[in-house]
Design a protein around this motif. Structure first.
Motif, mmCIF file in Angstrom:
data_model
loop_
_atom_site.group_PDB
_atom_site.id
_atom_site.type_symbol
_atom_site.label_atom_id
_atom_site.label_comp_id
_atom_site.label_asym_id
_atom_site.label_seq_id
_atom_site.Cartn_x
_atom_site.Cartn_y
_atom_site.Cartn_z
ATOM 1 N N GLN A 111 0.859 -1.187 0.000
ATOM 2 C CA GLN A 111 0.000 0.000 0.000
ATOM 3 C C GLN A 111 0.896 1.239 0.000
ATOM 4 N N PRO A 112 0.510 2.268 -0.753
ATOM 5 C CA PRO A 112 1.381 3.451 -0.867
ATOM 6 C C PRO A 112 1.729 4.089 0.483
ATOM 7 N N ASP A 113 0.783 4.077 1.462
ATOM 8 C CA ASP A 113 1.051 4.752 2.730
ATOM 9 C C ASP A 113 1.544 3.796 3.821
ATOM 10 N N GLN A 114 1.838 2.575 3.435
ATOM 11 C CA GLN A 114 2.278 1.559 4.395
ATOM 12 C C GLN A 114 3.696 1.872 4.889
ATOM 13 N N PRO A 115 3.933 1.870 6.227
ATOM 14 C CA PRO A 115 5.304 2.123 6.685
ATOM 15 C C PRO A 115 6.224 0.978 6.254
ATOM 16 N N SER A 116 7.447 1.324 5.876
ATOM 17 C CA SER A 116 8.388 0.301 5.414
ATOM 18 C C SER A 116 9.652 0.363 6.251
ATOM 19 N N HIS A 117 10.272 -0.772 6.441
ATOM 20 C CA HIS A 117 11.532 -0.819 7.182
ATOM 21 C C HIS A 117 12.738 -0.706 6.260
ATOM 22 N N LEU A 118 12.487 -0.493 4.977
ATOM 23 C CA LEU A 118 13.612 -0.368 4.043
ATOM 24 C C LEU A 118 14.249 0.998 4.172
ATOM 25 N N MET A 119 15.559 1.046 4.158
ATOM 26 C CA MET A 119 16.269 2.314 4.148
ATOM 27 C C MET A 119 15.882 3.048 2.859
ATOM 28 N N ALA A 120 15.639 4.333 2.988
ATOM 29 C CA ALA A 120 15.035 5.064 1.866
ATOM 30 C C ALA A 120 16.079 5.510 0.838
ATOM 31 N N THR A 121 16.894 4.560 0.345
ATOM 32 C CA THR A 121 17.972 4.945 -0.570
ATOM 33 C C THR A 121 17.520 5.037 -2.025
ATOM 34 N N TYR A 122 16.344 4.527 -2.338
ATOM 35 C CA TYR A 122 15.901 4.508 -3.736
ATOM 36 C C TYR A 122 14.607 5.300 -3.914
ATOM 37 N N GLY A 123 14.506 5.995 -5.038
ATOM 38 C CA GLY A 123 13.248 6.591 -5.431
ATOM 39 C C GLY A 123 12.506 5.569 -6.277
ATOM 40 N N ARG A 124 11.651 4.791 -5.645
ATOM 41 C CA ARG A 124 11.028 3.668 -6.356
ATOM 42 C C ARG A 124 9.741 4.073 -7.056
ATOM 43 N N GLN A 125 9.477 3.470 -8.205
ATOM 44 C CA GLN A 125 8.187 3.625 -8.864
ATOM 45 C C GLN A 125 7.168 2.734 -8.145
ATOM 46 N N ALA A 126 5.928 3.201 -8.067
ATOM 47 C CA ALA A 126 4.892 2.471 -7.330
ATOM 48 C C ALA A 126 4.296 1.358 -8.197
ATOM 49 N N ILE A 127 5.146 0.430 -8.576
ATOM 50 C CA ILE A 127 4.679 -0.710 -9.369
ATOM 51 C C ILE A 127 5.623 -1.863 -9.050
ATOM 52 N N SER A 128 5.115 -3.079 -9.070
ATOM 53 C CA SER A 128 6.011 -4.223 -8.928
ATOM 54 C C SER A 128 5.617 -5.290 -9.936
ATOM 55 N N PHE A 129 6.614 -6.006 -10.371
ATOM 56 C CA PHE A 129 6.385 -7.060 -11.360
ATOM 57 C C PHE A 129 6.536 -8.411 -10.670
ATOM 58 N N VAL A 130 5.686 -9.330 -11.037
ATOM 59 C CA VAL A 130 5.711 -10.627 -10.360
ATOM 60 C C VAL A 130 6.274 -11.721 -11.264
ATOM 61 N N ARG A 131 6.449 -11.404 -12.553
ATOM 62 C CA ARG A 131 6.822 -12.446 -13.492
ATOM 63 C C ARG A 131 7.423 -11.756 -14.718
ATOM 64 N N GLY A 132 8.311 -12.473 -15.403
ATOM 65 C CA GLY A 132 8.861 -11.934 -16.633
ATOM 66 C C GLY A 132 9.081 -13.051 -17.626
ATOM 67 N N ARG A 133 9.140 -12.698 -18.888
ATOM 68 C CA ARG A 133 9.446 -13.684 -19.928
ATOM 69 C C ARG A 133 10.110 -12.940 -21.071
ATOM 70 N N GLY A 134 11.360 -13.240 -21.343
ATOM 71 C CA GLY A 134 12.046 -12.565 -22.439
ATOM 72 C C GLY A 134 12.036 -11.063 -22.248
ATOM 73 N N ALA A 135 11.497 -10.339 -23.227
ATOM 74 C CA ALA A 135 11.509 -8.878 -23.191
ATOM 75 C C ALA A 135 10.296 -8.293 -22.467
ATOM 76 N N TYR A 136 9.486 -9.138 -21.837
ATOM 77 C CA TYR A 136 8.249 -8.639 -21.227
ATOM 78 C C TYR A 136 8.191 -8.900 -19.733
ATOM 79 N N LEU A 137 7.553 -7.963 -19.028
ATOM 80 C CA LEU A 137 7.334 -8.065 -17.581
ATOM 81 C C LEU A 137 5.833 -8.029 -17.318
ATOM 82 N N TYR A 138 5.409 -8.672 -16.222
ATOM 83 C CA TYR A 138 3.982 -8.756 -15.913
ATOM 84 C C TYR A 138 3.723 -8.378 -14.462
ATOM 85 N N THR A 139 2.649 -7.588 -14.253
ATOM 86 C CA THR A 139 2.211 -7.291 -12.886
ATOM 87 C C THR A 139 1.256 -8.398 -12.440
#
Ligand SMILES: *Cc1c(COP(=O)(O)O)cnc(C)c1O
Length: 402
Positions: free
Chosen positions: A10-38
């Motif tokens: 969740q966007p407002d969820q507290p995280s224990h990760l050190m804030a070293t990266y400006g992350r995009q609010a998307i994650s991929f769960v699978r990939g195949r060749g040149a393609y990624l999938y949410t």
């Protein structure tokens, strides 16, 4: 298989990760060749490949099988023992690089640390008490203390003083500046440069790859080590196995990582000629460097790149992408540069927002570096049809933007 299911972030969820990266609010769960999938199955064309890492594409079946089989057999024994896969991986890497000796590490920065240690050792052996290495402006060599000191980007160094005093900086491509530095500093022992600057904006030297030949000559003239950082440009990325192979020279020290493991964390520092033998017993080491599993991955990645003719493919399909971009964007004020599957499109203005527009409106994953350069690092085995797919999305993106 695992029965653990992770809750979506969740966007407002507290995280224990050190804030070293400006992350995009998307994650991929699978990939195949040149393609990624949410999670919901949305498909994205990946023209970034984890920043030049997954050169053979995502979830390559041959690499996946090698990892799975080796993980179920033997992962790690330590460098206290012979590791046949490490010897075999070194043999393969020597074959494609033209280098003699190889030390396996786990990342790019660590490989460059090895190179810097080699340069210091080389200098020490010649009685130089504080050996210096020439590096370039706008370079990127990593985030450890020595490699961030070598990096030509103030943002990377800010707040981390004291920097190591190994480095003398010159403009990239400027051979006269190197000769001038040689006159001023008698303690120079090496030069460390990227053949094409990646993070710096896909910068090629004004004189092209002949810059490397000129640097080689200067290194010979002064008895310096020529050290190339091919962490991003290596492993077929530019349409040669290593970018220096666009020329007739060979460096003394060569570093690589990124595409070497196709996503598995590995790196290498390699030597030939007068750099051979500088790191002897007890002078360098790494617990994880060249594990059984990591070495088998390196072997399999190189073998697969060879069997798929992926380097030649990067040259041909990458050349096609560059030609098409130049033709189709001819009426726009852009400059297209790069080789093989390492392509930069210099826009006339800052364009960081294009990353989100490409992702959300064109389902295309790109990166913007140096403020105004669209950076493309597609899989080196991308097909012609996928390249057309990429071009269609990209041309629409840039035409709408400019
Ligand atoms: C990515 C990169 C590095 C650093 O590699 P890490 O694996 O992140 O430590 C160093 N040099 C160049 C040219 C790179 O592109």
């Amino acid at each position: 298989m695992t029965d653990i299911t992770l809750a979506p972030i969740q966007p407002d969820q507290p995280s224990h990760l050190m804030a070293t990266y400006g992350r995009q609010a998307i994650s991929f769960v699978r990939g195949r060749g040149a393609y990624l999938y949410t999670e919901d199955g949305t498909e994205y064309l990946d023209a970034l490949t984890g920043i030049a890492v997954c050169g053979l594409g995502h979830a390559h079946p041959v690499i996946a099988e090698a990892i799975a089989e080796q993980a179920a057999t033997l992962v790690h024994t330590s460098n206290l023992f012979e590791i046949p896969w490490q010897t075999a991986a070194a043999q393969k890497l020597a074959e494609v690089s033209g280098m003699e000796e190889i030390f396996f590490s786990n990342s790019g920065a660590e490989s460059n640390e090895g190179a810097i240690k080699i340069a210091r050792k080389f200098g020490t052996q010649q009685g130089v008490s504080s050996p210096k290495i020439i590096v370039a402006e706008q370079s990127f060599h990593g985030r450890t203390l020595a490699t961030l000191s070598a990096t030509g980007n103030k943002k990377v160094q800010d707040g981390f003083a004291p920097l190591t005093n190994d480095f003398i900086r010159v403009p990239f491509g400027d051979v006269e500046a190197i000769q001038e530095a040689a006159l001023q500093h008698p303690d120079i022992v090496a030069i460390l440069i990227e053949p094409i600057q990646g993070e710096g904006g896909i910068n090629t030297a004004p004189q092209g790859f002949s810059y490397l030949e000129e640097v080689r000559n200067i290194c010979n003239q002064h008895n310096w080590l020529m050290m190339l950082d091919e962490i991003q440009t290596g492993n077929g990325r530019t349409g040669k196995y290593f970018a220096y192979q666009h020329t007739n020279i060979v460096p003394d020290v060569l570093t690589t990582a990124k595409g070497l493991g196709n996503g598995f964390p590995v790196g290498a520092v390699m030597t030939q000629g007068k750099a051979v033998g500088l790191l002897g017993p007890g002078s360098h080491g790494s617990t994880y460097g060249g594990t059984v599993l990591g070495s088998r991955v390196v072997y399999t990645v190189i073998d697969t790149i060879q069997k798929e003719n992926a380097v030649e493919n990067a040259a041909v399909v990458g050349g096609y992408i560059v030609d098409q971009l130049r033709a189709q964007l001819a009426d726009k004020n852009v400059q297209v540069r790069g080789f093989g599957m390492m392509i930069g499109i210099q826009l006339p203005k800052d364009c960081g927002e294009l990353v989100a527009i490409a992702r959300d409106q064109h389902k295309l994953i790109i990166n913007v570096t140096a403020g105004s350069v669209v950076r493309l690092l597609p899989p080196i085995n991308m097909t012609q049809a996928q390249a057309d797919d990429l071009l269609e999305r990209l041309i629409a993106l840039i035409n709408n933007y400019l």
